[in-house]
Design an enzyme around this catalytic site. Sequence first.
Site, PDB file in Angstrom:
ATOM      1  N   GLU A  71     -12.378   2.667  17.794  1.00 57.78           N
ATOM      2  CA  GLU A  71     -13.324   2.402  16.277  1.00 57.78           C
ATOM      3  C   GLU A  71     -14.220   1.815  17.046  1.00 57.78           C
ATOM      4  O   GLU A  71     -13.550   0.731  17.550  1.00 57.78           O
ATOM      5  CB  GLU A  71     -12.665   1.361  15.069  1.00 57.78           C
ATOM      6  CG  GLU A  71     -11.957   2.733  13.844  1.00 57.78           C
ATOM      7  CD  GLU A  71     -12.157   2.545  12.700  1.00 57.78           C
ATOM      8  OE1 GLU A  71     -12.503   1.366  12.059  1.00 57.78           O
ATOM      9  OE2 GLU A  71     -10.854   2.870  12.026  1.00 57.78           O
ATOM     10  N   HIS A  90     -13.206   4.657   7.994  1.00 61.52           N
ATOM     11  CA  HIS A  90     -12.725   2.896   7.589  1.00 61.52           C
ATOM     12  C   HIS A  90     -13.027   2.876   6.417  1.00 61.52           C
ATOM     13  O   HIS A  90     -13.659   1.564   6.137  1.00 61.52           O
ATOM     14  CB  HIS A  90     -12.854   2.261   8.341  1.00 61.52           C
ATOM     15  CG  HIS A  90     -11.983   1.610   8.624  1.00 61.52           C
ATOM     16  ND1 HIS A  90     -10.746   0.906  10.133  1.00 61.52           N
ATOM     17  CD2 HIS A  90     -10.834   0.817   7.877  1.00 61.52           C
ATOM     18  CE1 HIS A  90     -10.454  -0.382   9.481  1.00 61.52           C
ATOM     19  NE2 HIS A  90      -9.749  -0.207   8.058  1.00 61.52           N
ATOM     20  N   ILE A  91     -12.372   3.666   4.881  1.00 59.37           N
ATOM     21  CA  ILE A  91     -13.549   2.975   3.923  1.00 59.37           C
ATOM     22  C   ILE A  91     -12.398   2.897   2.148  1.00 59.37           C
ATOM     23  O   ILE A  91     -12.227   2.750   1.642  1.00 59.37           O
ATOM     24  CB  ILE A  91     -14.010   4.139   2.968  1.00 59.37           C
ATOM     25  CG1 ILE A  91     -13.779   5.031   3.627  1.00 59.37           C
ATOM     26  CG2 ILE A  91     -15.735   3.726   3.806  1.00 59.37           C
ATOM     27  CD1 ILE A  91     -15.002   6.372   2.570  1.00 59.37           C
ATOM     28  N   GLY A  92     -10.968   2.666   3.473  1.00 56.21           N
ATOM     29  CA  GLY A  92     -10.330   2.818   2.477  1.00 56.21           C
ATOM     30  C   GLY A  92     -10.460   1.396   0.838  1.00 56.21           C
ATOM     31  O   GLY A  92     -10.313   1.526   0.074  1.00 56.21           O
ATOM     32  N   ALA A  93     -10.945   0.704   1.197  1.00 56.70           N
ATOM     33  CA  ALA A  93     -10.600  -1.106   0.334  1.00 56.70           C
ATOM     34  C   ALA A  93     -12.278  -0.453   0.207  1.00 56.70           C
ATOM     35  O   ALA A  93     -12.443  -1.654  -0.909  1.00 56.70           O
ATOM     36  CB  ALA A  93     -10.488  -1.954   1.571  1.00 56.70           C
ATOM     37  N   ASP A 139      11.336   2.378   5.556  1.00 54.16           N
ATOM     38  CA  ASP A 139      11.324   1.168   6.268  1.00 54.16           C
ATOM     39  C   ASP A 139      11.773   0.539   6.999  1.00 54.16           C
ATOM     40  O   ASP A 139      13.284   0.543   6.957  1.00 54.16           O
ATOM     41  CB  ASP A 139      10.405   0.642   4.664  1.00 54.16           C
ATOM     42  CG  ASP A 139       9.434  -0.720   5.033  1.00 54.16           C
ATOM     43  OD1 ASP A 139       8.649  -0.982   5.045  1.00 54.16           O
ATOM     44  OD2 ASP A 139      10.291  -2.191   5.464  1.00 54.16           O
ATOM     45  N   ILE A 199       0.519  -1.350  -0.096  1.00 56.30           N
ATOM     46  CA  ILE A 199      -0.447  -0.188  -0.390  1.00 56.30           C
ATOM     47  C   ILE A 199       0.667   1.256   0.168  1.00 56.30           C
ATOM     48  O   ILE A 199       0.832   2.431  -0.803  1.00 56.30           O
ATOM     49  CB  ILE A 199      -0.788   0.025   1.586  1.00 56.30           C
ATOM     50  CG1 ILE A 199      -1.686  -1.268   1.508  1.00 56.30           C
ATOM     51  CG2 ILE A 199      -1.456   1.252   1.151  1.00 56.30           C
ATOM     52  CD1 ILE A 199      -2.740  -1.569   2.312  1.00 56.30           C
ATOM     53  N   ASP A 204      -8.703   8.539   8.073  1.00 57.11           N
ATOM     54  CA  ASP A 204     -10.150   6.652   7.627  1.00 57.11           C
ATOM     55  C   ASP A 204     -10.034   6.078   8.519  1.00 57.11           C
ATOM     56  O   ASP A 204     -10.456   5.195   9.157  1.00 57.11           O
ATOM     57  CB  ASP A 204      -9.323   6.760   6.473  1.00 57.11           C
ATOM     58  CG  ASP A 204     -10.316   5.756   5.913  1.00 57.11           C
ATOM     59  OD1 ASP A 204     -11.580   5.696   6.076  1.00 57.11           O
ATOM     60  OD2 ASP A 204      -9.868   3.930   5.407  1.00 57.11           O
TER      61      ASP A 204
END
Length: 315
Positions: A271, A289-292, A174, A155, A266
């Site tokens: 939550e 929380h609508i990333g996907a 990273d 991602i 998001d």
Amino acid sequence: MKILANDGIDAVGKRMLEEAGFVVDTVHIPQEDLEQKLKEYDAITVRSATKVRQALIDSCPNLKAIGRGGVGMDNIDVDYARSKGVAVINTPAASSLSVAELVFSHLLNAVRFVYDSNRKMPVEGASNFGGLKKSYAKGIELRGKTLGVIGFGRIGRATAQVALGLGMDVIYTDLFEGPKTLEVSFSGGVVAELPVKQLSFEDVLKQSDFISLHVPFLDKPAIGKREFELLKDGVGLVNASRGGVIDELELIKALDSGKVAFAGLDVFENEPTPRQEILQHPKISLTPHIGAATDEAQERIGIELATLLIETLKK
């Protein structure tokens, strides 16, 4: 074998499983009833809503597989399940582009104050048009700015590719050594190899105009009080990874002081009941929380999940 798709599954994935000989139920069973009713199934698929913890696993000795439609598996006791011989699978590749595009929905939204304008125009548009126009007159462009990506998995890389396509510079951090270039596809079949630069976590914080987070929540926030102090003044933050990755109380302080210009969220610490100070803050762009949550991503998730479950359960 029976599979419970407790948080739903795309129709294509459901059809694949049924054609492979499985019975698939998509009726949602509330969390409090799962311990009793999951005994009737051989596998369960979940998104982020359903939790599969140790007690549930212990109560369902027939359970052979847990499938997570998406990336993060913090709602599943993964190690415990695997220690009991239960396969745990997820679909890390399927939602990458959808999450990356949502990150830029928040960024483009925020640099032109669209999130605030959409709140105020219905109330003040007719009576204070000029005042609102003046208050939103200092927008900025993304081209030529530096995006810092924290976490350079699938991602994170997809987010970087969108940034490169918009003409941004990309730096990232990273735990593992990453690439020096990324392939970016444009319309008409044009493909370009564009540079990205791996830096230390601290240097990414110090040098980025905007930051997008793509890391799991571990034992503490990735960006807390100390990290906020390292950020450029006026930085923009986007979190479409997991709730808790940004310390929300410190974020509110940084927004109020002007250290952070805006945030796009998001995901949230609490939550599905985010704190009111976050929901009502004038400098935060919000999505639930609508990333996907795109048709394309859900189809890819369904196909990948079905493929992995068939391979796992047919062994």
